[in-house]
Write an enzyme that holds these catalytic residues in place. Structure first.
Site, short mmCIF file in Angstrom:
data_model
loop_
_atom_site.label_atom_id
_atom_site.label_comp_id
_atom_site.label_asym_id
_atom_site.label_seq_id
_atom_site.Cartn_x
_atom_site.Cartn_y
_atom_site.Cartn_z
N TYR A 6 0.83 -1.20 0.00
CA TYR A 6 0.00 0.00 0.00
C TYR A 6 0.86 1.24 0.00
CZ TYR A 6 0.79 1.05 4.98
OH TYR A 6 1.36 1.38 6.19
N LYS A 22 6.55 -2.02 1.84
CA LYS A 22 5.38 -1.42 2.49
C LYS A 22 4.16 -2.33 2.29
CE LYS A 22 3.15 3.08 3.17
NZ LYS A 22 3.58 3.28 4.57
N GLU A 50 12.14 2.29 14.37
CA GLU A 50 11.22 3.32 13.87
C GLU A 50 9.95 3.28 14.71
OE1 GLU A 50 10.18 2.39 9.81
OE2 GLU A 50 9.97 0.26 10.26
N LEU A 91 11.16 1.18 7.14
CA LEU A 91 10.52 1.63 5.92
C LEU A 91 11.31 2.80 5.33
CD1 LEU A 91 8.00 1.33 4.07
CD2 LEU A 91 6.97 3.17 5.41
#
Length: 285
Positions: A33, A148, A180, A205
């Site tokens: 996505y 992702k 993260e 990411l």
């Protein structure tokens, strides 16, 4: 007026927008996505989001359902049909519909493309004004966080763990170092004024807002160091903040109960937020 959603070539009122129960995105989270911010009816950082989508698809050997130009046209049509001035466009590509089998379906199976909009009331948020309070949690996600995918259960669990502690969000910790946030990249500003964030790799990411932030920081003559940091280093930092397509640049003022700096959003995070938004809006399409 009902929200209009795009599903595999057609636009539907949201109550009528459906995919098959045999879609591999539903059965296996076999999907990727992207989320693109919209300000003033225009798309922020869109080329970066398209490039990352292509990378995610390639890493999973997942066929693309459309060209970049077609995906851009659908974004613009959804923004127009939903009269979206401020918010986001969410895009999901799945491997498509097939009988349940761990093996990928046969070649030629059509991927699914679903897109929808989500409005927001304001660019500014209470969190941006007061800063985020963070809880640290073990990073138990899979090893390819650079793709992702829609595998977001553990980030959701971590977010809820933080909420139950009265905090706003969680930062993941692996081998003693922060990777993260649940849906964002993490940064500190050292006592010397250097911005520090983890280098790109399979463990985080590759944030599109992160990349834009790095450019903006360079334009402001701020030093950026791609190096991991610990929770203790974050607690002892001058400032901390996160970046994402939804949060833009948002200050962090506390981690695991310890105030960062004076416990208020710092000047560097505020300056970066303003500069990022100015630049991103100017370049929006």
């Amino acid at each position: 007026m009902p929200r209009i959603v795009y599903v595999n070539g057609a636009y539907h009122p949201e109550a009528e927008a459906k995919v098959s129960v045999f879609d591999r995105g539903f059965l296996f989270a076999d999907a990727v996505y992207e989320v693109t911010a919209v300000i003033g009816g225009r798309l922020l950082d869109f080329p970066g989001h398209c490039a990352r989508l292509r990378r995610s698809l390639a890493e999973l050997d997942l066929p693309s359902p459309a060209t970049d130009d077609e995906i851009l046209a659908i974004h613009r049509e959804l923004v127009a049909r939903n009269a979206l001035d401020l918010g986001h466009v969410y895009l999901t590509v799945t491997r498509g519909e097939a009988d349940r089998d761990f093996a990928y379906p046969k070649a030629g199976t059509a991927p699914s493309l679903v897109m929808f909009t989500q409005a927001r009331a304001s660019i500014e948020t209470p969190e941006a004004e007061r800063g985020l309070r963070i809880a640290s949690v073990p990073d138990l996600r899979w090893g390819r966080r650079d793709i992702k995918t829609v595998q977001l259960l553990y980030p959701s669990m971590a977010k809820m763990q933080a909420k139950r502690q009265g905090k706003d969000d969680a930062w993941f910790v692996e081998n003693g170092e922060v990777t993260e946030g649940t849906s964002n990249n993490a940064y500190i500003v050292t006592r010397e004024g250097t911005i520090r964030t983890r280098a790109l790799g399979h463990d985080i990411l590759h944030g599109i807002t992160r990349a834009a932030l790095m450019r903006v920081a360079g334009e402001l003559d701020l030093r950026v160091e791609e190096k991991p940091f610990t929770v203790a280093e974050a607690q002892g930092a001058r400032e901390a903040f996160i970046t994402s397509a939804g949060a833009f640049v948002t200050p962090v003022v506390e981690i695991d109960g310890a105030a960062i700096g004076d416990g208020r959003p710092g000047p560097i995070a505020r300056r970066l937020r303003a500069a990022y938004l100015e630049t991103a809006i100017a370049r929006a399409i």
